[in-house]
Motif scaffolding. Structure first.
Motif, PDB file in Angstrom:
ATOM      1  N   GLN A   1       0.922  -1.237   0.081  1.00  0.00           N
ATOM      2  CA  GLN A   1      -0.211  -0.108   0.098  1.00  0.00           C
ATOM      3  C   GLN A   1       0.714   0.987   0.062  1.00  0.00           C
ATOM      4  O   GLN A   1       0.649   2.127  -0.589  1.00  0.00           O
ATOM      5  CB  GLN A   1      -1.016  -0.005   1.245  1.00  0.00           C
ATOM      6  CG  GLN A   1      -1.774   1.156   1.143  1.00  0.00           C
ATOM      7  CD  GLN A   1      -2.582   1.404   0.200  1.00  0.00           C
ATOM      8  OE1 GLN A   1      -3.382   0.579  -0.422  1.00  0.00           O
ATOM      9  NE2 GLN A   1      -2.952   2.506  -0.780  1.00  0.00           N
ATOM     10  N   HIS A   2       1.988   1.281   0.340  1.00  0.00           N
ATOM     11  CA  HIS A   2       3.011   2.372   0.811  1.00  0.00           C
ATOM     12  C   HIS A   2       3.472   2.698  -0.668  1.00  0.00           C
ATOM     13  O   HIS A   2       3.562   4.011  -0.980  1.00  0.00           O
ATOM     14  CB  HIS A   2       4.027   2.095   1.410  1.00  0.00           C
ATOM     15  CG  HIS A   2       3.591   2.048   2.972  1.00  0.00           C
ATOM     16  ND1 HIS A   2       3.263   3.224   3.733  1.00  0.00           N
ATOM     17  CD2 HIS A   2       3.517   1.053   4.025  1.00  0.00           C
ATOM     18  CE1 HIS A   2       3.098   3.104   5.116  1.00  0.00           C
ATOM     19  NE2 HIS A   2       2.823   1.775   5.294  1.00  0.00           N
TER      20      HIS A   2
ATOM     21  N   ASP B   1       0.604   4.297  -2.756  1.00  0.00           N
ATOM     22  CA  ASP B   1       0.689   5.597  -2.270  1.00  0.00           C
ATOM     23  C   ASP B   1       1.800   6.631  -2.857  1.00  0.00           C
ATOM     24  O   ASP B   1       1.499   7.640  -3.637  1.00  0.00           O
ATOM     25  CB  ASP B   1       0.751   5.937  -0.858  1.00  0.00           C
ATOM     26  CG  ASP B   1      -0.523   5.457  -0.103  1.00  0.00           C
ATOM     27  OD1 ASP B   1      -1.477   5.154  -0.543  1.00  0.00           O
ATOM     28  OD2 ASP B   1      -0.222   5.164   1.259  1.00  0.00           O
TER      29      ASP B   1
ATOM     30  N   ASP C   1       4.063   9.076   2.986  1.00  0.00           N
ATOM     31  CA  ASP C   1       3.633   8.395   4.136  1.00  0.00           C
ATOM     32  C   ASP C   1       2.295   8.727   3.806  1.00  0.00           C
ATOM     33  O   ASP C   1       1.356   9.473   4.627  1.00  0.00           O
ATOM     34  CB  ASP C   1       4.228   8.876   5.271  1.00  0.00           C
ATOM     35  CG  ASP C   1       3.560   8.002   6.605  1.00  0.00           C
ATOM     36  OD1 ASP C   1       2.967   7.017   6.438  1.00  0.00           O
ATOM     37  OD2 ASP C   1       3.875   8.448   7.473  1.00  0.00           O
ATOM     38  N   GLY C   2       1.475   7.902   3.020  1.00  0.00           N
ATOM     39  CA  GLY C   2       0.079   8.049   2.740  1.00  0.00           C
ATOM     40  C   GLY C   2      -0.245   8.898   1.814  1.00  0.00           C
ATOM     41  O   GLY C   2       0.586   9.832   1.493  1.00  0.00           O
ATOM     42  N   TRP C   3      -1.308   8.793   0.958  1.00  0.00           N
ATOM     43  CA  TRP C   3      -1.525   9.548  -0.096  1.00  0.00           C
ATOM     44  C   TRP C   3      -2.961   9.858  -0.131  1.00  0.00           C
ATOM     45  O   TRP C   3      -3.795   8.687  -0.353  1.00  0.00           O
ATOM     46  CB  TRP C   3      -0.946   9.206  -1.558  1.00  0.00           C
ATOM     47  CG  TRP C   3      -1.552   9.958  -2.508  1.00  0.00           C
ATOM     48  CD1 TRP C   3      -1.949   9.558  -3.847  1.00  0.00           C
ATOM     49  CD2 TRP C   3      -0.959  11.457  -2.919  1.00  0.00           C
ATOM     50  NE1 TRP C   3      -2.343  10.351  -4.628  1.00  0.00           N
ATOM     51  CE2 TRP C   3      -1.593  11.545  -4.159  1.00  0.00           C
ATOM     52  CE3 TRP C   3      -0.234  12.240  -2.308  1.00  0.00           C
ATOM     53  CZ2 TRP C   3      -1.642  12.820  -4.992  1.00  0.00           C
ATOM     54  CZ3 TRP C   3      -0.439  13.699  -2.959  1.00  0.00           C
ATOM     55  CH2 TRP C   3      -0.869  13.745  -4.027  1.00  0.00           C
TER      56      TRP C   3
END
Length: 140
Positions: A14-15, A18, A138-140
């Motif tokens: 998932q990173h 993102d 770090d997250g999108w």
């Protein structure tokens, strides 16, 4: 004069997805190509033929999925999107390509996440040794 690509490290996490979304937007804003790199060797080991084939097949699937996402997110094909599978250890593959890149984009953690709150080992190695700016998402 060729425009230097933004390189994004892809591992299927998932990173990395993102990071891919962020990189597509950044490449579109800068009007530069996007190069997705997926490494098949994650450790400095001499993998047997079965493991090597399995890692290559997995990397091909991860890259195909990421290319589809990037091309769908790019505004009407506004940027060139390419991909490559590298047989190098992930940090080495990205550091080697950094000399010809405008930026490297990575997710904060990869598939081997073991500790929350820390930057992954690939990010740390690339950030220390890359010859271009490195964005850690770090997250999108």
């Amino acid at each position: 004069m060729a425009r230097s690509p933004i390189i994004v490290g892809i591992d299927g996490s998932q990173h990395s997805r993102d990071a891919l979304g962020w990189a597509v937007r950044e490449a579109t804003l800068r009007d530069v190509p996007l190069l997705l790199v997926c490494a098949t060797t994650y450790r400095r080991t001499n993998d047997g033929p079965d493991l090597a084939r399995e890692l290559r097949d997995r990397a091909d699937r991860v890259l195909a999925t990421a290319l589809g996402i990037a091309r769908a997110e790019a505004v009407a094909g506004s940027i060139e999107v390419r991909g490559e599978v590298s047989r190098q250890y992930a940090p080495g593959a990205l550091i080697d390509r950094s000399a010809d890149a405008s930026m490297i984009v990575l997710g904060r953690r990869g598939l081997d996440e073991y500790s929350r709150g820390f930057v992954g080992s690939v990010c740390a190695a690339v950030a220390r040794r890359a010859k271009c700016p490195v964005a850690v998402i770090d997250g999108w």
